[in-house]
Write a protein that holds these residues in place. Structure first.
Motif: not given
Length: 281
Positions: A80-98
């Motif tokens: 269990y982690f707490a992360l300070n998310k940067p801009k430009g990152y997506i919350c998915s385990n796989k990026a979509s084609d676009d």
């Protein structure tokens, strides 16, 4: 491989589990993808191909292999982690084609931890890193607190709207909001096909010099909820940062892109609705 007989281990972590869950917990794939591997005959239990995902596996006793590679069937550790998310990152385990060309994944931020920390603690040649994923989402342009785990049950408990767990945001707008605009945000609007009303809305109180910053608390968790609420009031969000989930607030010393493992009492604060009272609004 023969199963041991005799004394029954009553440890719930060692209770028999479905084959699909064991494969997924090993980090091979998601639960659905694990079922596909089983249907395709790529999974063996004690040397025999098994094509039924519901087949029960005795933790620490049975041998499970996928494509000939043996899995460790002991109960996996939960992270269990707490992360300070940067801009430009997506919350998915796989990026979509676009988006694959220009987007990075939140879970990619844990690559170095897996190589340096997790791998040092798991020297077994068949050890597979935990399949980490985000608890809920922040859109690609948003920053701030996001929880990351490999515990699907806990993730569902935290992120499901029925949990009533609040999320607090600091939204910077293109102009100083008027009283009428703040009232319009508080009145709610249609978001993703349903009427949504924030729990609380107010001007930034911790730093009065930042006059174009709004604090919002929501409990629905719908896609781009805060941005739509603000836009409906005639304002544009220029920066959005999540600062709290439940009773757990983003640590001030956690820099952008940094993360740390939650302590047991911090996990409890995430779920503690009594700790959700906000000092800013």
């Amino acid at each position: 491989m023969h199963r041991q007989r005799g004394k029954v281990n009553k440890d719930p972590a060692l209770a028999p589990q479905r084959l699909s869950k064991v494969v997924a917990a090993a980090g091979i794939a998601s639960r659905r993808a694990a079922e596909e591997l089983i249907f395709e005959g790529r999974v063996k239990l004690n040397g025999t191909v098994v094509t039924v995902p519901q087949t029960m596996v005795a933790i620490n006793l049975d041998e499970v292999t996928v494509d000939g590679k043996r899995l460790l069937t002991r109960a996996p550790r939960k992270y269990y982690f707490a992360l300070n998310k940067p801009k430009g990152y997506i919350c998915s385990n796989k990026a979509s084609d676009d988006t694959v060309a220009q987007s990075r994944l939140v879970v990619d931020l844990f690559d170095d931890w897996i190589k340096r920390v997790w791998r040092r603690e798991h020297m077994h040649p068949n050890a597979i890193p935990p399949r980490l994923f985000t608890v809920g989402r922040l859109d690609v342009q948003s920053t701030g607190l996001i929880l990351v785990t490999n515990d699907g049950a806990w993730s569902q408990q935290v992120s499901h709207p029925s949990s009533g767990i609040e999320k607090e945001y600091a939204a910077t707008t293109d102009q100083v909001p008027t009283k009428r605009q703040l009232e319009a945000i508080a009145a709610g609007c249609i978001v993703d096909g349903a009427f949504v009303q924030p729990v609380a809305v107010g001007a930034e109180a911790s730093d009065p010099s930042v006059r174009n910053r709004i604090r919002l608390i929501v409990a629905e968790g719908r896609n781009r909820e805060v941005r739509v609420l603000v836009s409906n009031a005639g304002l544009e969000v220029t920066a959005l940062k999540r600062v709290r989930i439940g009773g757990f607030r983003l640590p001030r010393d956690l820099g952008i892109g940094q993360f740390r493992e939650l302590k047991p009492h911090e996990m409890m604060r995430v779920m503690d609705k009594g700790a959700q009272n906000n000092p800013y609004i």
